[in-house]
Design an enzyme around this catalytic site. Sequence first.
Site, short mmCIF file in Angstrom:
data_model
loop_
_atom_site.label_atom_id
_atom_site.label_comp_id
_atom_site.label_asym_id
_atom_site.label_seq_id
_atom_site.Cartn_x
_atom_site.Cartn_y
_atom_site.Cartn_z
N ALA A 115 22.09 -2.54 14.41
CA ALA A 115 20.80 -2.09 14.91
C ALA A 115 19.69 -2.29 13.88
O ALA A 115 19.91 -2.67 12.73
CB ALA A 115 20.89 -0.62 15.31
N HIS A 116 18.47 -2.00 14.34
CA HIS A 116 17.26 -2.27 13.56
C HIS A 116 17.27 -1.57 12.20
O HIS A 116 17.72 -0.44 12.05
CB HIS A 116 16.01 -1.85 14.34
CG HIS A 116 15.98 -0.39 14.68
ND1 HIS A 116 15.43 0.57 13.87
CD2 HIS A 116 16.43 0.28 15.77
CE1 HIS A 116 15.53 1.75 14.41
NE2 HIS A 116 16.14 1.61 15.58
N ASN A 117 16.80 -2.29 11.20
CA ASN A 117 16.61 -1.79 9.83
C ASN A 117 17.91 -1.47 9.11
O ASN A 117 17.89 -0.86 8.03
CB ASN A 117 15.70 -0.57 9.80
CG ASN A 117 14.27 -0.90 10.15
OD1 ASN A 117 13.87 -0.79 11.31
ND2 ASN A 117 13.49 -1.34 9.16
N SER A 132 19.03 1.87 10.75
CA SER A 132 18.81 2.24 9.35
C SER A 132 20.08 2.68 8.63
O SER A 132 20.04 3.53 7.74
CB SER A 132 17.75 3.34 9.25
OG SER A 132 16.52 2.91 9.79
#
Length: 331
Positions: free
Chosen positions: A243-245, A263
């Site tokens: 997932a993102h970051n 994250s």
Amino acid sequence: MTSYSISEINTILKGQLIGNTNHSIEGPEEIQKASNHQITFIGSNKYLKFWKTSKACAALVSENTDIEPGENRAFIKVKNVDLAMAHILELFNPPAPVFDVDIHPTAVIHETAKIGKGCKIGPNCFVGKDVELADGVILYPNVCVFDETIIGKNTIVWSGTIIRERCVIGNDCIFHTNVSIGADGFGFRPSDDGRGLVKIPQIGNVIIGHQVEIGANSCVDRAKFSSTIIGDGCKIDNLVQIAHNSVMGRSCIMAGHSGLAGSVTLGDGVIIGGSASIKDHTTLHSGVTVGAGSGVIGDVAAGKTVLGYPAQDARDMLKQWVAIKRFMKNQ
């Protein structure tokens, strides 16, 4: 057809040849399926029982194997059977699909794209504005590379893969079929009136290091801002979600159906078993191993092995399982 004598294979592997066979070796196969022109491997003593009935003319075995191969059959004793078998597989690896022309006439390539020497671009590919492909990049049919993406030398992208805009890919990577790189991260928040969801723009990108391999149908989402990062040498199985970051260190392994929420940070050499899930904003420090099917909801110290749902130190979790089993048995 490619074939080798047992002595030629032993010279390549630098093992210890026990016995001999006059059969030419035309490929590797599982011990119970092999023919008399094939070599097999015995990576564990529990498979020794199958050797007597196997038709294989030769086998790779560990150095501590104490049985004899038999008449017109041979063993090659090696320190690491799995790595030796990898060399055998390389010997018999069939060639990659052939490109009749380096750049197929049905490929759509923007006039501003920079295409390096020796690149191959298959039918129906799309290469967008200001894309840079370094020397030796291969795009198999139906690959899309969107604007301002940079792909390093000798990277191979298999059919159906989509690399979204502004991503940066290193050298010598392999992306298997239908990989998604740089799709929007999953960002939504309830609206002020509580009657819907507001999409949070995802304006970052994905940065992937050198020698990264990503399996079929896996997804690496772009960051909300900054970058989702996959470090050098990481190996990612099929059907994995990143997932993102999220940030992965070097040489991490993620098995099929596992996933990182937003994250997540992984140190170097982290191993995540199949179907394991890692909660958002969690850090797994270098050398951590996560057992298959586990759910990690908090930070994990370097070198630890965790197991279960929620994941705990593997030894503690195993003790709990034993205690529960005894309790249920006594009911």
